[in-house]
Design an enzyme around this catalytic site. Structure first.
Site, PDB file in Angstrom:
ATOM      1  CE  LYS A  86      -3.946   1.987   2.541  1.00 34.75           C
ATOM      2  NZ  LYS A  86      -4.891   1.759   3.646  1.00 34.75           N
ATOM      3  CB  SER A 161      -7.226   4.383   2.374  1.00 34.10           C
ATOM      4  OG  SER A 161      -6.697   3.668   3.479  1.00 34.10           O
ATOM      5  CB  SER A 185      -8.544   1.892   5.265  1.00 37.52           C
ATOM      6  OG  SER A 185      -8.943   3.233   5.405  1.00 37.52           O
TER       7      SER A 185
END
Length: 512
Positions: A86, A161, A185
């Site tokens: 990520k 996210s 997220s």
């Protein structure tokens, strides 16, 4: 050596199967890396899940991994497996932008603690996965890389996210990806893209980059296409780090291999809305259908009343506190570099008093104790992950849910952030599709620090669902994703030209 046809199929194999083949010398890490890179080059232009890539170093690492296999040495649990990281997590020598224009040329010199641990376990960092600007929001779009489209319909959002990680997994570009979770997220993009994401108990996965070292609302966690893959990644992620005061020693063997669970022994609590969340009627109907399908398989299945009080306001205060800690200096010195979601969180903090903070921490403690009391009677609590089906990525957030206007850009995430407040581990499990043909995620919640038991129970559910077309994990049509969609990059802004140092840092790195 595999045939060309089987090489095309390699990216679709589970991480567990791939690691087994590598360990048995039936699959070369080089072949696997080449197959994954070919899949990324073919599919990523349609979903824009990946940011910076590191194919040259990844191939070199794969050659080293192959040599280690042939030498007969001890291999790590993730040996030779390509990994997506990520873009909120620092990777040494690889562009890490956080989706933010101020950091568009940021090339860290060291890995964060999770990435370092996964490299040590044999994983090969191959690509960064897309995020919202500074990770704020559950729609993965930013002014550096653009938007990530949902693999089932790229015009819709992939969640966030960790949206880039979820979309990369759903399209078989990578077998494993990292994520993180504050208000949902990990769980939300996993649900919207039809993969698995685990928000672990705080401290289980060390995080040396969290500004507030004692805060329990933000955690790092694993993502995979199956529960077993996710558990394998978690087993390589756990353990203490002296720079994270919440982390603690743990036996990785508790998470892999998973134990068998007899579903007929489980007591299941259910809630459509935690007594306070707005949820669209279509999502309620799908959730009820899933619960009715599950009911004959378990010992008991009944509604749970948690009486959570003002969880929305509690999350407002605790989230604002963490954003001030992370972004107050940037907000003061360069506010134009922060996206609207980040600025909104920092500005909310201006009206929060010490009394508000004390109240919020007291309220969070009460919420955690309500969950603990419920788990005296239940082994699992099930709920929807999201209150809506995926909406267009061009809409920054869901402004209305079930006709109710949302107070801010993140209130529509309340189905996940109420669990964040409780700090219980929670997993998003793919469970068929919703009324619009998009993936539906079942939120499976376990006891605090009962992460291994949660994963084992989730695997039993996954196995039970696999035999039903209505309940099994849905798969996107990969052939439909061979058409690039340049509009996903259309929201990219064009900041001033990079300086010499930034340009040098990016040199040699690719962007798919």
């Amino acid at each position: 050596m595999t045939s060309p046809a089987s090489r095309d199929a390699l990216p679709g194999l589970s991480a567990v199967a791939l690691r087994r083949l590598i360990g048995a010398r039936q699959l070369s890490p080089v072949e696997l890396m080449d197959a994954c890179i070919a899949r990324m080059e073919a599919v990523n232009p349609a979903v824009n899940a990946l940011c910076a890539t590191d194919f040259e170093r990844a191939r070199a690492s794969a050659r080293t991994a192959e040599a280690q296999v042939m030498a007969g040495g001890l291999l790590g649990p993730l040996h030779g497996l390509p990994l997506g990281v990520k873009d909120l997590q620092d990777t040494a020598g690889l562009l890490t932008t956080y989706g933010n224009v101020r950091l568009r040329g940021n090339v860290p010199t060291v890995d964060n603690s999770l990435v370092a641990r996964l490299r040590a376990a044999g994983a090969i960092v191959t690509a960064k996965t897309n995020v919202p600007d500074m990770g704020a929001g559950a729609n993965t779009r930013n002014p550096v890389w653009g938007a990530t489209g949902n693999p089932f319909n790229p015009a819709l959002n992939a969640g966030g996210s960790s949206g880039g990680s979820a979309a990369a997994l759903a399209t078989d570009m990578l077998p494993l990806c990292t994520g993180s979770d504050t208000g949902g997220s990990l769980r939300i993009p996993a649900a919207l893209c039809g993969v698995v994401g685990l928000r672990p108990s705080p401290g289980l996965v060390a995080n040396d980059a969290r500004p507030l070292g004692w805060s329990v609302i933000s955690v790092l966690g694993p993502m995979g296409r199956t529960v077993a893959d996710t558990a394998l990644l978690l087993s390589a992620s756990v353990g203490p780090n002296p720079r994270d005061p919440l982390s603690y020693p743990v036996n990785a063997a508790a998470f892999w291999p998973l134990k068998d669970v007899d579903l007929s022994t489980l007591r299941v609590g259910t809630t459509e809305d935690f007594g306070l969340c707005a949820v669209d009627p279509d999502i309620r109907r799908v959730f009820r259908q899933r619960i009715e399908a599950l009911r004959p398989l378990v010992a008991s299945c009944e509604p749970v009343d948690l009486q959570l009080g003002d969880a929305d306001r509690t999350f407002d205060v605790l989230r604002a506190e963490s954003f001030v800690a992370a972004f107050a200096d940037t907000y003061r010195d360069a506010p134009e570099t922060l996206g609207p979601n980040v600025r909104a969180n920092v500005e909310l903090a201006a009206a929060i008093t010490l009394a508000d903070r004390a109240w919020a921490h007291l309220e969070q403690t009460r919420i955690a104790r309500r969950f603990a009391a419920a788990f005296e009677h239940f082994d699992l609590i099930l709920a929807p992950v999201t209150p809506v089906s995926p909406f267009p990525w061009s809409e920054l957030f869901a402004a209305r849910v079930d006709g109710q206007a949302m107070r801010n850009y993140y209130q529509w995430l309340s189905m996940t952030y109420v669990v964040t407040l409780a700090t219980n581990p929670a997993l998003s499990l793919p469970c068929g599709t919703d009324a619009h043909g998009m993936p539906f995620g079942l939120q499976v919640i376990g006891r605090l620090h009962g992460d291994a038991a949660l994963l084992s129970a989730a695997q039993a559910l996954e196995q039970a669902f696999a035999g039903s077309p209505a309940l099994a994990r849905p798969r996107p049509d990969l052939q439909a994703l061979h058409t690039p969609r340049p509009e996903l990059r259309a929201i990219v802004t064009h900041p001033p030209e990079l300086g010499a140092a930034e340009a040098a840092g990016i040199a040699g790195r690719n962007a798919v």
